[in-house]
Design a protein around this motif. Structure first.
Motif, PDB file in Angstrom:
ATOM      1  N   LEU A  44      49.997  45.401  42.405  1.00 50.62           N
ATOM      2  CA  LEU A  44      50.453  44.947  43.723  1.00 50.62           C
ATOM      3  C   LEU A  44      50.290  46.116  44.904  1.00 50.62           C
ATOM      4  O   LEU A  44      50.178  45.647  45.988  1.00 50.62           O
ATOM      5  CB  LEU A  44      52.165  44.673  43.617  1.00 50.62           C
ATOM      6  N   ARG A  45      50.456  47.166  44.564  1.00 46.45           N
ATOM      7  CA  ARG A  45      50.180  48.346  45.632  1.00 46.45           C
ATOM      8  C   ARG A  45      48.935  48.332  45.939  1.00 46.45           C
ATOM      9  O   ARG A  45      48.505  48.329  47.359  1.00 46.45           O
ATOM     10  CB  ARG A  45      50.715  49.753  45.056  1.00 46.45           C
ATOM     11  N   SER A  46      48.085  48.094  45.164  1.00 45.26           N
ATOM     12  CA  SER A  46      46.460  47.998  45.730  1.00 45.26           C
ATOM     13  C   SER A  46      46.409  46.748  46.385  1.00 45.26           C
ATOM     14  O   SER A  46      45.533  46.988  47.561  1.00 45.26           O
ATOM     15  CB  SER A  46      45.719  48.103  44.237  1.00 45.26           C
ATOM     16  N   LYS A  47      46.902  45.829  46.167  1.00 45.05           N
ATOM     17  CA  LYS A  47      46.741  44.371  46.574  1.00 45.05           C
ATOM     18  C   LYS A  47      47.310  44.643  48.329  1.00 45.05           C
ATOM     19  O   LYS A  47      46.586  44.427  49.168  1.00 45.05           O
ATOM     20  CB  LYS A  47      47.489  43.390  45.985  1.00 45.05           C
ATOM     21  N   ARG A  48      48.399  45.433  48.242  1.00 48.28           N
ATOM     22  CA  ARG A  48      48.895  45.438  49.528  1.00 48.28           C
ATOM     23  C   ARG A  48      48.312  46.456  50.501  1.00 48.28           C
ATOM     24  O   ARG A  48      48.214  46.223  51.635  1.00 48.28           O
ATOM     25  CB  ARG A  48      50.436  46.026  49.413  1.00 48.28           C
ATOM     26  N   ASN A  49      47.788  47.484  49.728  1.00 45.91           N
ATOM     27  CA  ASN A  49      46.640  48.396  50.600  1.00 45.91           C
ATOM     28  C   ASN A  49      45.459  47.700  51.120  1.00 45.91           C
ATOM     29  O   ASN A  49      44.917  47.933  52.267  1.00 45.91           O
ATOM     30  CB  ASN A  49      46.203  49.497  49.703  1.00 45.91           C
TER      31      ASN A  49
END
Length: 128
Positions: free
Chosen positions: A17-22
Motif C-alpha cells: 500500500l505504501r508503494s501504491k501511495r508513493n
C-alpha cells in the motif's frame, strides 16, 4: 498454528500500500503544472484495515458509537486543496512533497519491521 505468511502479512500489505501511495503522490507531483489535474490520494488506514482483514467494527450495544466508511474499497480519493489555482489544478506542491516524504519514511519503517520479523524467524529456525 499460524503460517509464516500470516506472520508477515500485515507488514507485506503495508509495503504494498505504501508503494501504491508513493506512485499516486509521485503522479501528483509530476502533474503540478497540468491544468485541471486533480490531486489524488488513498486513505492508508482504511486500506490497510481492509487488506489485512481487520474488517469493520460492529457494535454489540446500542450505546456503542457506529462507524461509517465512505467510498468503495481500494478507491483513490481526491485531495481538497487549501489554495486552489485558477487553472483548476488542485496539486499543492508543498503538500504533496511533505506527504511523499512522510510516506517514504513510513515505507522504510515498514521495511525495517518486516526485516526484523524475518530475522527473528531465521534465528528461531537456526535455534539461536
Amino acid at each position: 498454528m499460524k503460517g509464516i505468511g500470516d506472520y508477515l502479512q500485515v507488514h507485506s500489505a503495508a509495503l504494498s500500500l505504501r508503494s501504491k501511495r508513493n506512485d499516486i503522490l509521485a503522479s501528483n507531483i509530476a502533474n503540478a503544472a497540468t491544468p485541471n489535474f486533480k490531486a489524488r490520494d488513498i486513505n492508508f488506514e482504511d486500506e490497510i484495515s481492509r487488506v489485512a482483514g481487520y474488517g469493520t467494527m460492529d457494535g454489540s450495544d446500542a450505546r456503542h458509537i457506529r462507524t461509517a466508511v465512505n467510498g468503495r474499497p481500494d478507491q483513490v480519493l481526491y485531495r481538497q486543496p487549501l489554495n486552489p489555482s485558477l487553472d483548476g489544478n488542485t496539486v499543492e506542491l508543498n503538500v504533496e512533497q511533505m506527504e511523499f516524504s512522510e510516506n517514504v519514511m513510513r515505507y522504510q519503517t515498514s521495511l525495517t519491521f518486516l526485516n526484523n520479523r524475518i530475522t527473528g524467524l531465521m534465528s528461531a529456525i537456526r535455534g539461536e
